[in-house]
Enzyme design. Structure first.
Site, PDB file in Angstrom:
ATOM      1  N   ILE A  81       0.942  -1.270   0.012  1.00 28.01           N
ATOM      2  CA  ILE A  81      -0.066   0.026   0.089  1.00 28.01           C
ATOM      3  C   ILE A  81       1.014   1.342   0.241  1.00 28.01           C
ATOM      4  O   ILE A  81       0.927   2.095  -0.836  1.00 28.01           O
ATOM      5  CB  ILE A  81      -0.829  -0.090   1.045  1.00 28.01           C
ATOM      6  CG1 ILE A  81      -1.821  -1.229   1.072  1.00 28.01           C
ATOM      7  CG2 ILE A  81      -1.527   1.183   1.069  1.00 28.01           C
ATOM      8  CD1 ILE A  81      -2.599  -1.458   2.564  1.00 28.01           C
ATOM      9  N   SER A 129       2.072   5.547   9.351  1.00 31.42           N
ATOM     10  CA  SER A 129       3.023   6.102   9.932  1.00 31.42           C
ATOM     11  C   SER A 129       2.958   7.666  10.032  1.00 31.42           C
ATOM     12  O   SER A 129       3.991   8.307  10.159  1.00 31.42           O
ATOM     13  CB  SER A 129       4.536   5.627   9.737  1.00 31.42           C
ATOM     14  OG  SER A 129       4.920   5.966   8.615  1.00 31.42           O
ATOM     15  N   TYR A 150      -1.702   7.916  15.761  1.00 35.42           N
ATOM     16  CA  TYR A 150      -0.503   7.460  15.552  1.00 35.42           C
ATOM     17  C   TYR A 150       0.319   6.761  16.669  1.00 35.42           C
ATOM     18  O   TYR A 150       0.465   5.360  16.901  1.00 35.42           O
ATOM     19  CB  TYR A 150       0.295   8.131  14.566  1.00 35.42           C
ATOM     20  CG  TYR A 150       1.842   7.397  14.308  1.00 35.42           C
ATOM     21  CD1 TYR A 150       1.868   6.295  13.677  1.00 35.42           C
ATOM     22  CD2 TYR A 150       3.031   8.025  14.712  1.00 35.42           C
ATOM     23  CE1 TYR A 150       3.012   5.808  13.619  1.00 35.42           C
ATOM     24  CE2 TYR A 150       4.188   7.442  14.643  1.00 35.42           C
ATOM     25  CZ  TYR A 150       4.058   6.129  13.862  1.00 35.42           C
ATOM     26  OH  TYR A 150       5.308   5.753  13.785  1.00 35.42           O
ATOM     27  N   ARG A 200      14.787  17.402  16.823  1.00 34.96           N
ATOM     28  CA  ARG A 200      14.540  15.980  16.533  1.00 34.96           C
ATOM     29  C   ARG A 200      15.824  15.170  16.647  1.00 34.96           C
ATOM     30  O   ARG A 200      16.919  15.912  16.403  1.00 34.96           O
ATOM     31  CB  ARG A 200      13.838  15.653  15.069  1.00 34.96           C
ATOM     32  CG  ARG A 200      12.523  16.107  15.087  1.00 34.96           C
ATOM     33  CD  ARG A 200      11.422  15.399  15.808  1.00 34.96           C
ATOM     34  NE  ARG A 200      10.066  15.835  15.780  1.00 34.96           N
ATOM     35  CZ  ARG A 200       9.638  16.841  16.604  1.00 34.96           C
ATOM     36  NH1 ARG A 200      10.536  17.674  17.447  1.00 34.96           N
ATOM     37  NH2 ARG A 200       8.385  17.330  16.185  1.00 34.96           N
ATOM     38  N   ASP A 220       2.873  18.359  16.501  1.00 34.88           N
ATOM     39  CA  ASP A 220       4.393  18.252  16.572  1.00 34.88           C
ATOM     40  C   ASP A 220       4.888  18.754  17.787  1.00 34.88           C
ATOM     41  O   ASP A 220       4.848  19.874  18.245  1.00 34.88           O
ATOM     42  CB  ASP A 220       4.910  19.191  15.329  1.00 34.88           C
ATOM     43  CG  ASP A 220       5.418  18.618  14.157  1.00 34.88           C
ATOM     44  OD1 ASP A 220       5.536  17.244  14.092  1.00 34.88           O
ATOM     45  OD2 ASP A 220       5.838  19.132  13.263  1.00 34.88           O
TER      46      ASP A 220
END
Ligand code: UDP
Length: 324
Positions: free
Chosen positions: A35, A78, A142, A220, A280
């Site tokens: 997918i 995701s 998620y 991050r 975020d």
């Protein structure tokens, strides 16, 4: 030789991990619905089964007949933003279909289960760097779907004795010589920056420069996919079940990633400041001491430059990504 079933082996991290396992002499079967994954990303040395984990009978048969020593479970949706619009898609695939796989693992007498989890299970962290025992309060479906599946594994491990490792990736990045990042549409920072540099897209939209960080952009912890692959392999021989955070421990802001990409490529990044992206958190940095100590894990790509350089080489070699 150990036999491993890799779900999601046609995806970004699953394909790199399959390559790593095959290089080490493992017998790999990839199970993927194609997918979001790409047929061309399946390593030619692996056996391939096209299938969806929603097909409970199929995955039961695969596990009953496969004599697998371990399952590495990457197959999942995701995208944080998409999960905020369509939570059912995330709980359906990442949780309900995951349970089909866990039941199949038990039916097939699989001894070890390595699960692709995420820093998104922590939500807004109470402190940084984040350690394994910090509270997990996801702020999007998620992250919640992945946390729910961690709990499923905890109970399956207690009740059936299946050993598991939940590996919570921070920001997976970089490429191997053969496998790189090709999401459609692409939403991740490093490939978008590199596509902008190549002129494939006009500009990067930088989501928020008003966070409570030194330069205002989000921080991050970027970790190379081969370092993630190494952790998966090491987790196979962990003596007991456990949860591990995987990152380098170096937090980098979006502006710092732009600068590093400009240094690696020698070209400027065209960008525009845009509003914050919902879901975020300002800062996600891993404390990976536990993986280093318990799994003997040693990430090899400690610098953003090395990670970006590998992604850049892959984009130059495959300018259109994988074939359709
Ligand atoms: N980001 C951005 N513009 C983009 C994509 C991402 O400014 O087009 C920022 C995003 O807000 C986050 C960081 O880059 O702070 C990493 O985002 P990515 O989607 O790569 O990974 P995530 O942190 O969501 O797992």
């Amino acid at each position: 030789m150990k036999k491993i079933l890799v779900t999601g082996g046609a995806g970004y991290i699953g394909s790199a991990c399959s390559e790593y396992l095959l290089d080490m002499g493992y017998d790999v079967t990839v199970f993927d619905a194609l997918i979001t994954g790409h047929r061309d990303a399946v390593d030619p040395r692996a056996r391939f089964i096209e299938g969806n984990l929603a097909d409970r009978e199929l995955i039961m048969d695969v596990c009953r007949q496969g004599s697998f020593d371990a399952i590495m479970h990457f197959a999942a949706f995701s995208l944080v933003g998409e999960s905020m619009k369509d939570p059912g898609k995330y709980f359906g695939n990442n949780l309900a279909n995951g349970i089909n796989l866990a039941d199949a693992a038990i039916a097939g007498n699989v001894k070890t289960f390595v699960f692709s989890s995420t820093a998104a299970t922590f939500g807004q962290p109470e402190k940084t760097p984040i350690s394994e025992d910090d509270q997990q309060i996801p702020i999007n479906p998620y992250g919640e779907s992945k946390l729910c599946f961690e709990k499923v594994l905890k109970w399956y491990s207690r009740i059936y004795g299946m050993k598991y490792a939940a590996l919570r990736y921070f920001n997976a990045a970089g490429a191997t010589a053969l496998h790189g990042e090709d999401h459609r549409p692409e939403s991740h920072l490093i490939p978008i920056i590199l596509e902008t540099i190549r002129g494939k897209r006009e500009k990067l939209m930088l989501f928020g420069d008003d966070y409570d960080t030194p330069d205002g952009s989000c921080i991050r912890d970027y970790i190379h996919i081969l370092d993630l692959a190494q952790a998966h392999e090491l987790a196979l021989s962990a003596p007991e079940s456990g949860h591990y955070n995987l990152g380098t421990g170096n937090g980098l802001s979006v502006f710092e990633i732009i600068k590093a990409a400009e240094e690696v490529t020698g070209k400027k990044v065209n960008f525009e400041i845009a509003p914050r992206r919902p879901g975020d958190p300002a800062r996600l940095i891993a404390c990976s001491d536990k993986a280093r100590r318990m799994l003997n894990w040693k990430p090899r790509y400690e610098s953003a430059h090395a990670i970006i350089e590998s992604a850049w080489k892959w984009q130059l070699k495959y300018p259109e990504g994988y074939a359709k």
